[in-house]
Design an enzyme around this catalytic site. Sequence first.
Site, PDB file in Angstrom:
ATOM      1  N   ASP A  68       3.237 -31.046 -12.909  1.00 39.57           N
ATOM      2  CA  ASP A  68       4.090 -30.543 -14.142  1.00 39.57           C
ATOM      3  C   ASP A  68       3.257 -30.096 -15.268  1.00 39.57           C
ATOM      4  OD1 ASP A  68       6.464 -28.648 -13.766  1.00 39.57           O
ATOM      5  OD2 ASP A  68       6.998 -29.968 -15.637  1.00 39.57           O
ATOM      6  N   ASP A 151      -3.570 -19.519 -20.529  1.00 39.40           N
ATOM      7  CA  ASP A 151      -4.880 -19.499 -21.034  1.00 39.40           C
ATOM      8  C   ASP A 151      -5.246 -17.968 -21.818  1.00 39.40           C
ATOM      9  OD1 ASP A 151      -5.218 -21.773 -19.105  1.00 39.40           O
ATOM     10  OD2 ASP A 151      -5.957 -20.620 -17.765  1.00 39.40           O
TER      11      ASP A 151
HETATM   12  P1  IMP Z   1       4.021 -25.324 -13.918  1.00 41.57           P
HETATM   13  O1  IMP Z   1       3.402 -26.865 -13.919  1.00 41.57           O
HETATM   14  O2  IMP Z   1       3.606 -24.687 -12.647  1.00 41.57           O
HETATM   15  O3  IMP Z   1       5.613 -25.713 -13.831  1.00 41.57           O
HETATM   16  O4  IMP Z   1       3.689 -24.715 -15.204  1.00 41.57           O
HETATM   17  C1  IMP Z   1       4.502 -24.295 -16.301  1.00 41.57           C
HETATM   18  C2  IMP Z   1       4.166 -23.338 -17.119  1.00 41.57           C
HETATM   19  O5  IMP Z   1       2.754 -23.752 -17.937  1.00 41.57           O
HETATM   20  C3  IMP Z   1       3.896 -22.180 -16.332  1.00 41.57           C
HETATM   21  O6  IMP Z   1       4.322 -20.807 -17.139  1.00 41.57           O
HETATM   22  C4  IMP Z   1       2.225 -21.749 -16.142  1.00 41.57           C
HETATM   23  O7  IMP Z   1       1.933 -20.736 -15.892  1.00 41.57           O
HETATM   24  C5  IMP Z   1       1.749 -22.608 -17.297  1.00 41.57           C
HETATM   25  N1  IMP Z   1       0.579 -23.188 -17.065  1.00 41.57           N
HETATM   26  C6  IMP Z   1       0.596 -24.395 -16.288  1.00 41.57           C
HETATM   27  N2  IMP Z   1      -0.896 -24.661 -16.297  1.00 41.57           N
HETATM   28  C7  IMP Z   1      -1.420 -24.023 -17.020  1.00 41.57           C
HETATM   29  C8  IMP Z   1      -2.874 -23.913 -17.328  1.00 41.57           C
HETATM   30  O8  IMP Z   1      -3.649 -24.620 -17.008  1.00 41.57           O
HETATM   31  N3  IMP Z   1      -3.077 -22.838 -18.173  1.00 41.57           N
HETATM   32  C9  IMP Z   1      -2.363 -21.998 -18.699  1.00 41.57           C
HETATM   33  N4  IMP Z   1      -0.934 -21.972 -18.341  1.00 41.57           N
HETATM   34  C10 IMP Z   1      -0.477 -23.104 -17.698  1.00 41.57           C
END
Ligand code: IMP
Length: 195
Positions: A68, A151
């Site tokens: 997460d 990103d």
């Molecule tokens: P989750 O870990 O999938 O719950 O991600 C939470 C939020 O952070 C989501 O909106 C993802 O798109 C964003 N997110 C997770 N990892 C990254 C990353 O490496 N780069 C940019 N956004 C991220």
Amino acid sequence: MQLVFATNNLNKLEEVQTILPPHIKLLSLKDIAWVEDIPETQNTIEGNAIQKAEYLKKHYGYDCFADDTGLEVEALNGEPGVFSARYAGPQRSAEDNTNKLLTELRDKSNRNARFKTVIALHLNGEIQTFTGICKGEITTQKQGKGGFGYDPIFKAEGYDKTFAEITLEEKNKIGHRGKAVVHLVDFLNTVSESD
Ligand code: IMP
């Protein structure tokens, strides 16, 4: 060793796959024909990672890990943090989320932020967590076409390009998820050595 990575995000899968050593075979949720959403209802990043790993283990029986991630912005007291995925609403749109963050920060000179990833590993009946942090800043506009999520508006400390403008290899080296995966791999290596 065979492990399921509890994600449907192909970008994440690719990131992690490139770091794991060849003796660890990574299965995706698609590989095990898992189609349901996995609940993530906790109020911490760590809590959500553990919840996802425990849920998959309970309902499927596979050893697995879940990650997460949250983006913590200093001028917003750590928001969106654990709510990063749904920052602009339940539609979980990266476009809406990044636009909202740029709007919230439009008058702020403090652009400091950090990504935090927690990986929860469910292995041999035990849970372990591994954390990776990447410090940086939020840009004033989107830059770059690569990556995913936030990103295009995040530059790591010491970089003049956003995560959407650098290669996957570079992002893995300095990025939050890459760092957490390195801790995971270090741990898995100690487990396979003691087997
Ligand atoms: P989750 O870990 O999938 O719950 O991600 C939470 C939020 O952070 C989501 O909106 C993802 O798109 C964003 N997110 C997770 N990892 C990254 C990353 O490496 N780069 C940019 N956004 C991220």
